[in-house]
Scaffold this motif. Structure first.
Motif, PDB file in Angstrom:
ATOM      1  N   LEU A  44       0.810  -1.220  -0.049  1.00 26.28           N
ATOM      2  CA  LEU A  44       0.099   0.048   0.107  1.00 26.28           C
ATOM      3  C   LEU A  44       0.913   1.234  -0.073  1.00 26.28           C
ATOM      4  O   LEU A  44       0.502   2.157  -0.560  1.00 26.28           O
ATOM      5  N   THR A  45       1.969   1.181   0.562  1.00 22.99           N
ATOM      6  CA  THR A  45       2.666   2.382   0.980  1.00 22.99           C
ATOM      7  C   THR A  45       4.157   2.520  -0.004  1.00 22.99           C
ATOM      8  O   THR A  45       4.959   3.034   0.156  1.00 22.99           O
ATOM      9  N   PHE A  46       4.028   1.558  -1.061  1.00 26.87           N
ATOM     10  CA  PHE A  46       5.204   1.552  -1.957  1.00 26.87           C
ATOM     11  C   PHE A  46       5.358   2.639  -2.773  1.00 26.87           C
ATOM     12  O   PHE A  46       4.211   3.192  -3.051  1.00 26.87           O
ATOM     13  N   LEU A 106       2.199   6.813  -0.192  1.00 24.30           N
ATOM     14  CA  LEU A 106       0.857   7.199   0.710  1.00 24.30           C
ATOM     15  C   LEU A 106       0.873   6.548   1.809  1.00 24.30           C
ATOM     16  O   LEU A 106       0.715   5.266   1.888  1.00 24.30           O
ATOM     17  N   THR A 107       0.673   7.316   2.857  1.00 23.74           N
ATOM     18  CA  THR A 107       0.584   6.910   4.263  1.00 23.74           C
ATOM     19  C   THR A 107      -0.434   7.444   4.999  1.00 23.74           C
ATOM     20  O   THR A 107      -1.018   8.577   4.228  1.00 23.74           O
ATOM     21  N   ILE A 161      -4.096   0.405   9.527  1.00 24.06           N
ATOM     22  CA  ILE A 161      -4.118   1.821   9.870  1.00 24.06           C
ATOM     23  C   ILE A 161      -3.294   2.289  11.132  1.00 24.06           C
ATOM     24  O   ILE A 161      -2.487   3.128  11.352  1.00 24.06           O
ATOM     25  N   ILE A 162      -3.892   1.435  12.349  1.00 25.10           N
ATOM     26  CA  ILE A 162      -3.271   1.661  13.569  1.00 25.10           C
ATOM     27  C   ILE A 162      -1.863   1.336  13.513  1.00 25.10           C
ATOM     28  O   ILE A 162      -0.781   1.946  13.918  1.00 25.10           O
ATOM     29  N   GLY A 163      -1.448   0.184  12.905  1.00 30.08           N
ATOM     30  CA  GLY A 163      -0.182  -0.013  12.727  1.00 30.08           C
ATOM     31  C   GLY A 163       0.904   0.918  12.155  1.00 30.08           C
ATOM     32  O   GLY A 163       1.992   1.277  12.415  1.00 30.08           O
ATOM     33  N   GLN A 164       0.360   1.662  10.937  1.00 28.86           N
ATOM     34  CA  GLN A 164       1.158   2.634  10.372  1.00 28.86           C
ATOM     35  C   GLN A 164       1.355   3.757  11.342  1.00 28.86           C
ATOM     36  O   GLN A 164       2.361   4.517  11.191  1.00 28.86           O
TER      37      GLN A 164
END
Lengths: 173, 275
Positions: A44-46, A106-107, A161-164
């Motif tokens: 997702l954040t690549f 994208l984070t 999302i919490i992990g990010q």
């Protein structure tokens, strides 16, 4: 250069967290219906400015690594590929609505939360649908597959999302 | 021709995706083909090493429990020892020593990875070809049977646990000889397996023990599987459908024994001869 190192570290740390923390969580009876996934956060954040082909290859490597540890024989790799295939189309769609500002990745910090949740939910539901379809390997069990997809998407989105917020650093502006 | 190239240019991303998927699918298909899943298996070197490391830490949480189990087993073995028997008859005891010959060898192993929430659950153990492990050896704990080995690498082996939808194992009620087939229904959840194929005219009660039959040569006759929790008539046939609570708690497996049948090849060769 900095991005490459950050991404390699992220790859390793996310896999370790997936295997050592998330997979050890026992959900009891609900474990049959919910599978928690955090390592997908890497895809997702690549970085968004890289080639889409690179994304596919990285997804393949990531998925095969997970398969090797989880003994799942290729279904994670296949689902990761599907997610990586969907991502460019989704990004194009999101960009046409309101253009993404000049960011590298994208984070939760670079996008507003609502938009990011939509992005995560859409990609994850595709990922889980593909994963469970391959796991069950029959169209006759579509209701079960859909139920599992729904539950897993909800809980994994929360987890990601919490992990990010916990794992990723806020970019300095 | 130009249009063809243009067309390929448009769909090349899709083609690339399909090619990668095909590569992965080859791996999936290779997995169903029993012995050939060398690459993507947790008995592979890297993941085996990783899980050994993990187990070194996580096994501390179970130490107290494991000690209790081992102590109980020690007590049981001590009770069976020769010194506990007193001689009641003055006649000399004649021991016929060579009518018994060992058929099953047990050897200890430690479980380093164990799944319970999938359709095909597996167990990874820290012994492999180096300790003489082969595919299709039984895995038991001191409480009951757990599964049998499928893939063996140099230092690790994976076993198919009872919680596997592919499982088919001949079983019998203890002290009886009507054979049934053990299988696992995914919807029953962990620690519940099913037995089908026992005709209804056999009187079975809830609470009866189910043991292995020993016909497949993987387990000795009479290894505990579990106790009957629920019995019902199988729809459309004259057989029982039994729900059996396993005596092993599959969430917590640590020390196991692998059973080697010394006459397995002989048994297989005679069972494969068509009448």
């Amino acid at each position: 250069m900095r991005l490459i190192i950050v991404n390699i570290l992220r790859f390793l740390i996310l896999i370790l967290i997936q295997l050592l923390v998330v997979d050890q969580v026992s959900l009891g009876f609900m474990g049959n219906y919910i599978s928690l996934v955090i390592y997908v956060s890497f895809l997702l954040t690549f970085p968004i400015n890289t080639s889409n082909y690179l994304l596919l290859i990285v997804a393949l490597i990531l998925g095969l690594t997970m398969d090797m540890f989880k003994d799942s024989g290729g279904i994670h790799a296949s689902a990761c590929l599907f997610l990586a295939y969907l991502r460019p189309f989704l990004l194009r769609r999101l960009q046409s609505q309101n253009p993404i500002e000049d960011v590298e990745e994208l984070t939760v910090y670079t996008e507003d939360l609502q938009k990011y949740t939509t992005y995560t939910v859409l990609l994850l539901s595709g990922f889980f649908f593909w994963l469970f379809l391959l796991e069950e390997f029959s169209f006759s069990r579509i209701p079960v597959i859909l139920l599992k997809t729904l539950l897993s998407t909800i809980f994994s989105t929360l987890l990601i999302i919490i992990g990010q917020y916990l794992l990723f650093r806020k970019p300095k502006i | 021709m130009k249009n063809l190239f243009l067309f390929f240019n448009i769909i090349k991303f899709f083609l690339f995706f399909i090619v990668l998927q095909l590569i992965v699918f080859n791996v999936v298909v290779a997995k169903t083909d029993y012995q050939q899943s060398g690459i993507l298996n947790s008995s592979a070197k890297v993941s085996g090493w990783f899980y050994t490391l993990k187990n070194q830490f996580s096994s501390y949480w179970n130490l107290r429990n494991e000690n209790n189990i081992l102590a109980t087993q020690n007590a049981q073995l001590k009770q069976e020892s020769f010194h506990n028997y007193t001689i009641v008859s003055s006649n000399s005891i004649k021991v016929i020593d060579d009518i018994y010959k060992k058929q099953y060898l047990f050897q200890p192993a430690v479980v380093i990875n164990n799944t319970t929430n999938k359709k095909k659950n597996t167990i990874t153990m820290d012994v492999g070809r180096n300790k003489g492990i082969r595919p299709e050896m039984g895995v038991v704990s001191s409480k009951g049977i757990i599964g049998f080995t499928r893939n063996v690498s140099g230092h690790f082996s994976t076993a198919m646990s009872l919680l596997n939808t592919e499982l088919n194992l001949p079983v019998i009620p203890k002290g009886d000889s009507c054979q049934g087939t053990l299988f696992w229904d995914f919807n029953d959840g962990v620690n519940v397996v099913s037995v089908k194929g026992i005709p209804v005219y056999y009187k079975l009660e809830v609470g009866d023990t189910i043991v292995t039959q020993g016909g497949a040569g993987i387990f000795p006759k009479g290894e505990t599987v579990g106790v009957i929790e629920k019995k019902q008539k199988q729809i459309g046939s004259n057989n029982w459908l039994l729900k059996v609570k396993t005596s092993v708690d599959f969430n917590v497996i640590n020390h196991v024994f692998l059973i080697e049948n010394l006459y397995k090849e002989e048994l297989d060769s005679i069972q494969n001869i068509l009448p």
